[in-house]
Design a protein around this motif. Structure first.
Motif, PDB file in Angstrom:
ATOM      1  N   ILE A 249      -1.195  -3.313 -14.593  1.00 34.04           N
ATOM      2  CA  ILE A 249      -1.667  -2.511 -13.460  1.00 34.04           C
ATOM      3  C   ILE A 249      -1.883  -1.058 -13.891  1.00 34.04           C
ATOM      4  O   ILE A 249      -2.874  -0.413 -13.502  1.00 34.04           O
ATOM      5  N   ILE A 250      -0.988  -0.539 -14.712  1.00 31.47           N
ATOM      6  CA  ILE A 250      -1.148   0.843 -15.207  1.00 31.47           C
ATOM      7  C   ILE A 250      -2.420   0.965 -16.042  1.00 31.47           C
ATOM      8  O   ILE A 250      -3.196   1.921 -15.884  1.00 31.47           O
ATOM      9  N   ILE A 269      -7.969   0.882  -5.708  1.00 28.48           N
ATOM     10  CA  ILE A 269      -6.691   1.283  -6.298  1.00 28.48           C
ATOM     11  C   ILE A 269      -5.654   1.615  -5.222  1.00 28.48           C
ATOM     12  O   ILE A 269      -4.637   0.929  -5.094  1.00 28.48           O
ATOM     13  N   LEU A 270      -5.909   2.629  -4.423  1.00 26.49           N
ATOM     14  CA  LEU A 270      -4.900   3.078  -3.462  1.00 26.49           C
ATOM     15  C   LEU A 270      -4.636   2.052  -2.370  1.00 26.49           C
ATOM     16  O   LEU A 270      -3.507   1.934  -1.892  1.00 26.49           O
ATOM     17  N   ASP A 271      -5.666   1.315  -1.960  1.00 28.86           N
ATOM     18  CA  ASP A 271      -5.486   0.306  -0.909  1.00 28.86           C
ATOM     19  C   ASP A 271      -5.510  -1.118  -1.437  1.00 28.86           C
ATOM     20  O   ASP A 271      -5.491  -2.071  -0.656  1.00 28.86           O
ATOM     21  N   GLY A 272      -5.597  -1.289  -2.756  1.00 28.39           N
ATOM     22  CA  GLY A 272      -5.631  -2.643  -3.330  1.00 28.39           C
ATOM     23  C   GLY A 272      -4.301  -3.353  -3.127  1.00 28.39           C
ATOM     24  O   GLY A 272      -3.252  -2.818  -3.515  1.00 28.39           O
ATOM     25  N   PRO A 273      -4.282  -4.529  -2.510  1.00 30.88           N
ATOM     26  CA  PRO A 273      -3.002  -5.206  -2.206  1.00 30.88           C
ATOM     27  C   PRO A 273      -2.184  -5.525  -3.449  1.00 30.88           C
ATOM     28  O   PRO A 273      -0.945  -5.428  -3.423  1.00 30.88           O
ATOM     29  N   GLU A 274      -2.843  -5.900  -4.540  1.00 32.42           N
ATOM     30  CA  GLU A 274      -2.101  -6.222  -5.758  1.00 32.42           C
ATOM     31  C   GLU A 274      -1.438  -4.968  -6.329  1.00 32.42           C
ATOM     32  O   GLU A 274      -0.304  -5.028  -6.820  1.00 32.42           O
ATOM     33  N   ILE A 275      -2.145  -3.850  -6.266  1.00 32.50           N
ATOM     34  CA  ILE A 275      -1.573  -2.600  -6.783  1.00 32.50           C
ATOM     35  C   ILE A 275      -0.455  -2.104  -5.869  1.00 32.50           C
ATOM     36  O   ILE A 275       0.578  -1.608  -6.333  1.00 32.50           O
ATOM     37  N   LEU A 276      -0.639  -2.249  -4.561  1.00 32.92           N
ATOM     38  CA  LEU A 276       0.405  -1.844  -3.610  1.00 32.92           C
ATOM     39  C   LEU A 276       1.695  -2.628  -3.838  1.00 32.92           C
ATOM     40  O   LEU A 276       2.787  -2.126  -3.571  1.00 32.92           O
ATOM     41  N   SER A 277       1.562  -3.856  -4.349  1.00 35.87           N
ATOM     42  CA  SER A 277       2.748  -4.696  -4.559  1.00 35.87           C
ATOM     43  C   SER A 277       3.675  -4.145  -5.644  1.00 35.87           C
ATOM     44  O   SER A 277       4.870  -4.467  -5.665  1.00 35.87           O
ATOM     45  N   VAL A 278       3.143  -3.325  -6.558  1.00 34.52           N
ATOM     46  CA  VAL A 278       3.982  -2.750  -7.624  1.00 34.52           C
ATOM     47  C   VAL A 278       3.998  -1.224  -7.572  1.00 34.52           C
ATOM     48  O   VAL A 278       4.506  -0.586  -8.483  1.00 34.52           O
ATOM     49  N   ALA A 279       3.443  -0.642  -6.489  1.00 37.56           N
ATOM     50  CA  ALA A 279       3.316   0.814  -6.398  1.00 37.56           C
ATOM     51  C   ALA A 279       4.661   1.521  -6.501  1.00 37.56           C
ATOM     52  O   ALA A 279       4.766   2.595  -7.112  1.00 37.56           O
ATOM     53  N   ASN A 280       5.707   0.932  -5.932  1.00 40.10           N
ATOM     54  CA  ASN A 280       7.035   1.568  -5.965  1.00 40.10           C
ATOM     55  C   ASN A 280       7.621   1.602  -7.371  1.00 40.10           C
ATOM     56  O   ASN A 280       8.521   2.399  -7.647  1.00 40.10           O
TER      57      ASN A 280
END
Length: 418
Positions: A249-250, A269-280
């Motif tokens: 993801i990075i 990126i900012l609203d992508g569900p897959e990216i949001l899943s690891v955003a934290n």
């Protein structure tokens, strides 16, 4: 009322299949070799470039112990100690010599197993024996011996195209593990050719191969090519043998940040569900993207400082670290200046939270290199944007290409006349 039989039918009704988790291994990925471990490769990289943040020697001890106990690879152990300039004593010279002899005996036994399969078994047994030998070599022997073992596997007369692709991809990982980027690129290109022309690439292998190619593009600094390949695989990533989902993801975010238009940065990126899943798990990288999208340039520069150690400690980013930091800087300057025909150096310095001299120094370098369409009025303390006329530029490019095409046609006509 519901009858007893109806109740039983209701209980027996099958549940709908659950959606697979992101980054879940696929069938062919699960059958891929665990070695060489690319996670270990990242740890070795951190040691070599001294990106171990703790600095307490714990990572060094962990890596060398793992090489001794899990990989049983004395040559790799000696190489890393030599590179680091240390003698830890984790693996004694006597035990190293003994392990080298044991590995040699194991390799000879596995080779004998191949010969026995040729004499008394079928093609599948020979292939399985070759795979076992190649994977042992990838784990415990030298790079050259591992690649030679995989080549012997590829040379088998009746190996399927799918197995060939798997063997070439594993060869690419071996070369990549030892830092041989040129060989890794050649293997990846070879696997891509097999998958597209040979007809042996099923969907899963093609998808995994796309990740291999994308990461190879990162190493070659073809960021635009890498960005397109990586963003396509976010929802279908199943390639944990080459990198973790979080690292993937990075790579996807950083490569696409330099090339996606601002609206797509928000959507993909900012609203992508897959990216949001690891955003934290990657707050610094998300902060970098969010601050750029919000035009919070002071926070963006702070995020650049925070993200630099992450890039330094990653083997795909570190060889081009100065390039990445420069491109991120230019990206912010371009976005800021796009909103103005002219702006004072003071206003720009305030927006970025830096001094006027800092802005003047960096902006003048980017302008001189042709990366910013602007000029600095030092006396007036103003930056004047000088956006090129896109239509005129396209017209000139069309004329130039047309002239080139006409010249080639004329040359071809002379050859045909002769």
């Amino acid at each position: 009322m519901t009858s007893q039989g109806e109740k039983g039918d209701a209980k027996a009704a099958p549940k709908p299949p659950s959606k697979p988790k992101l980054g879940q291994p696929s069938a062919s990925e699960e059958s891929a070799s665990k070695y060489p471990s690319m996670e270990l490769c990242q740890q070795i990289h951190k040691l070599v470039v001294k990106a171990d943040e703790s600095g307490d020697g714990k990572l060094q001890s962990e890596v060398l112990t793992r090489i001794r106990e899990e990989l049983e690879n004395p040559t790799l152990y000696e190489s890393i100690e030599s590179t680091l300039g240390v003698t830890t004593g984790i693996w004694s010279a006597v035990d190293i010599a003994s392990q080298k002899k044991a590995n040699q005996n194991t390799a000879e036994e596995l080779e004998q197993k191949v010969q026995d399969a040729k004499e008394s078994a079928g093609d599948m047994e020979v292939q399985d024996a070759r795979v076992e030998l190649a994977r042992f070599a990838a784990k415990s022997l030298k790079e050259e011996e591992a690649l030679e073992a995989y080549q012997k596997l590829l040379d088998l007369p009746k190996i399927s195209s799918g197995k060939k692709i798997d063997a070439v991809m594993e060869s690419s990982r071996v070369a990549s593990f030892y830092g041989d980027s040129k060989k890794a690129s050649e293997f990846t290109d070879s696997a891509q050719k097999m998958a597209t022309e040979g007809g042996g690439g099923d969907w899963d292998r093609r998808n995994r191969l796309k990740v291999y190619r994308g990461l190879q593009r990162l190493l070659e600094r073809d960021i635009k090519g890498a960005a397109a390949l990586l963003i396509d695989c976010i929802a279908t990533f199943s390639c944990n043998e080459i990198c973790s989902y979080q690292d993937f993801i990075i790579y996807s975010i950083m490569s696409n940040l330099l090339h996606l238009p601002r609206p797509q940065i928000k959507a993909k990126i900012l609203d992508g569900p897959e990216i949001l899943s690891v955003a934290n798990d990657i707050p610094v990288v998300i902060k970098l993207v969010q601050s750029l999208y919000d035009c919070d340039y002071k926070s963006f520069l702070n995020a650049m400082v925070e993200v630099e150690p992450i890039l330094q400690g990653d083997r795909y980013f570190q060889p081009h670290l100065s390039f990445w930091m420069r491109e991120l800087h230019i990206l912010a300057y371009k976005q800021f200046l796009d909103s103005y025909q002219s702006v004072t150096l003071q206003a720009m310095a305030d927006a970025f939270g830096v001094s006027i001299d800092f802005v003047d120094y960096h902006a003048s370098r980017f302008i001189a290199a042709g990366r910013l369409s602007a000029k600095i009025d030092k006396y007036g303390g103003v930056i004047l944007t000088n956006r090129p006329d896109l239509k005129n530029a396209q017209y000139r490019e069309t004329i130039q290409k047309g002239d080139l095409l006409l010249n080639r046609i004329q040359k071809l006509a002379r050859v045909v006349d002769l």
